[in-house]
Design a protein around this motif. Sequence first.
Motif, PDB file in Angstrom:
ATOM      1  N   VAL A   1     -13.345  12.241  56.461  1.00  0.00           N
ATOM      2  CA  VAL A   1     -14.800  12.146  56.638  1.00  0.00           C
ATOM      3  C   VAL A   1     -15.394  11.166  55.628  1.00  0.00           C
ATOM      4  CG1 VAL A   1     -16.957  13.452  56.417  1.00  0.00           C
ATOM      5  CG2 VAL A   1     -15.022  14.449  57.637  1.00  0.00           C
ATOM      6  N   GLU A   2     -14.955  11.291  54.396  1.00  0.00           N
ATOM      7  CA  GLU A   2     -15.491  10.430  53.327  1.00  0.00           C
ATOM      8  C   GLU A   2     -15.248   8.952  53.646  1.00  0.00           C
ATOM      9  OE1 GLU A   2     -13.633  10.910  49.454  1.00  0.00           O
ATOM     10  OE2 GLU A   2     -15.628  10.893  48.540  1.00  0.00           O
ATOM     11  N   LYS A   3     -14.050   8.662  54.190  1.00  0.00           N
ATOM     12  CA  LYS A   3     -13.736   7.260  54.532  1.00  0.00           C
ATOM     13  C   LYS A   3     -14.715   6.722  55.574  1.00  0.00           C
ATOM     14  CE  LYS A   3      -8.819   7.015  53.573  1.00  0.00           C
ATOM     15  NZ  LYS A   3      -7.580   7.538  54.086  1.00  0.00           N
ATOM     16  N   THR A   4     -15.066   7.555  56.565  1.00  0.00           N
ATOM     17  CA  THR A   4     -15.955   7.069  57.628  1.00  0.00           C
ATOM     18  C   THR A   4     -17.372   6.829  57.083  1.00  0.00           C
ATOM     19  OG1 THR A   4     -16.730   9.257  58.407  1.00  0.00           O
ATOM     20  CG2 THR A   4     -14.661   8.415  59.338  1.00  0.00           C
ATOM     21  N   LEU A   5     -17.780   7.661  56.122  1.00  0.00           N
ATOM     22  CA  LEU A   5     -19.109   7.469  55.518  1.00  0.00           C
ATOM     23  C   LEU A   5     -19.123   6.202  54.673  1.00  0.00           C
ATOM     24  CD1 LEU A   5     -19.502  11.218  54.772  1.00  0.00           C
ATOM     25  CD2 LEU A   5     -21.294   9.889  55.933  1.00  0.00           C
ATOM     26  N   ALA A   6     -18.031   5.995  53.924  1.00  0.00           N
ATOM     27  CA  ALA A   6     -17.944   4.794  53.092  1.00  0.00           C
ATOM     28  C   ALA A   6     -17.954   3.539  53.962  1.00  0.00           C
ATOM     29  CB  ALA A   6     -16.687   4.851  52.230  1.00  0.00           C
ATOM     30  N   ALA A   7     -17.217   3.598  55.079  1.00  0.00           N
ATOM     31  CA  ALA A   7     -17.161   2.428  55.969  1.00  0.00           C
ATOM     32  C   ALA A   7     -18.526   2.155  56.609  1.00  0.00           C
ATOM     33  CB  ALA A   7     -16.103   2.653  57.049  1.00  0.00           C
TER      34      ALA A   7
ATOM     35  N   ILE B   1     -27.379   5.381  53.949  1.00  0.00           N
ATOM     36  CA  ILE B   1     -27.640   6.194  55.134  1.00  0.00           C
ATOM     37  C   ILE B   1     -29.023   6.841  55.026  1.00  0.00           C
ATOM     38  CG2 ILE B   1     -26.877   8.260  56.409  1.00  0.00           C
ATOM     39  CD1 ILE B   1     -23.971   7.443  55.529  1.00  0.00           C
ATOM     40  N   ASP B   2     -29.844   6.629  56.052  1.00  0.00           N
ATOM     41  CA  ASP B   2     -31.211   7.184  56.068  1.00  0.00           C
ATOM     42  C   ASP B   2     -31.265   8.552  56.708  1.00  0.00           C
ATOM     43  OD1 ASP B   2     -32.915   4.786  55.157  1.00  0.00           O
ATOM     44  OD2 ASP B   2     -31.678   3.908  56.742  1.00  0.00           O
TER      45      ASP B   2
END
Length: 257
Positions: free
Chosen positions: A69-75, A83-84
């Motif tokens: 999950v963290e990787k997708t947020l970072a990407a 992210i708004d």
Amino acid sequence: MDYRDKVVFVAGGTSGINLGIARGFAAAGARLSVISRKQDKVDAAVAELQGLGAQAMGFAADVRDYEAVEKTLAATAEAYGEIDVLISGAAGNFLAPALGLSANAFKTVVDIDLLGTFNVMRAAYAFLRKPGATVVNISAPQSWLPTPMQIHACAAKAGVDMVTRTLAMEWGPAGVRVNAIAPGPIEGTEGMDRLSPNPEAVAKLTKTIPLQRYGQKEEIAEAAMWLCSDKAAYVNGVVLPVDGGWSLGGSLGMSQA
Ligand code: HXC
Ligand code: NAP
């Protein structure tokens, strides 16, 4: 609603209610990032959102896997910036009595709905716009209405509500609002196909909804877009039922039977 150039991340955003929310933000000009487990669903959702004229990307990831999950947020942040709007709605559910559930069956739903929501929130915080970001978790009226055959989802969604309220307190000082929506029965969704699987069940359930109809995905999207807008700038820590009055729990179904 104007979400031009806003960055919106939707966990579980590749079908049903959550894709409906993504569609709403896309039509209002936002840039979308959606995740779910299945690559084919991700590809189809991204194509659909791009078809609305939006910038959109997506990733296959399981919300039970923190690092994924963290990787997708970072990407997402790398491509679009901070992210708004964060929507967390990945969930699993099926009808089963408590005695028909193995420990692993109960754990599976709690892990997807509750741990998954924590993972998405925890991993996203670093990438949220501060101040200014808004978060909407997708709960359900079953989080406060005990419902036979759904002990797993009831417990998981009750936890989602407490994650929502607790983070509203912890993150409010940083200018991040955290709310939840509890949709009632929504037409044309996997959830209702599973919980009300035949016309008789649909008719029976419909009688218990004061507005006498299922909701539409667009109606949940409208609520999410309002909650994330400046019009709701002082709304923090609520679990908003959008359910035609179903969770009032009156005896309407009985009186009309
Ligand atoms: C009893 C069941 C079961 C059933 C699965 N299990 N289905 N037990 N009755 N109908 C058990 C399995 O036997 C296994 O336990 C454990 O659950 C995990 O099953 P898996 O198939 O390995 O899990 P997984 O592949 O992770 O899939 C998760 C899932 C699946 C929840 C079981 O249905 C799914 O992927 N759902 C996602 C889509 C979805 O449900 N959408 C609707 C959301 S609607 P054992 O002991 O055998 O290992 C919604 C409405 C909310 O959330 C409103 C109410 C709150
Ligand atoms: P849905 O179409 O099955 O939506 C669930 C989404 O989550 C899908 O995109 C699914 O895609 C994804 N997902 C499931 N497990 C995941 C996991 N482990 N990791 C990442 N993504 C995962 O069902 P829906 O009925 O529209 O439900 C959407 C939300 O609304 C859920 O939170 C549900 O609890 C809530 N809700 C629904 C209703 C209703 O009337 N339908 C009522 C109240 C609340 P993949 O299969 O590709 O992973």
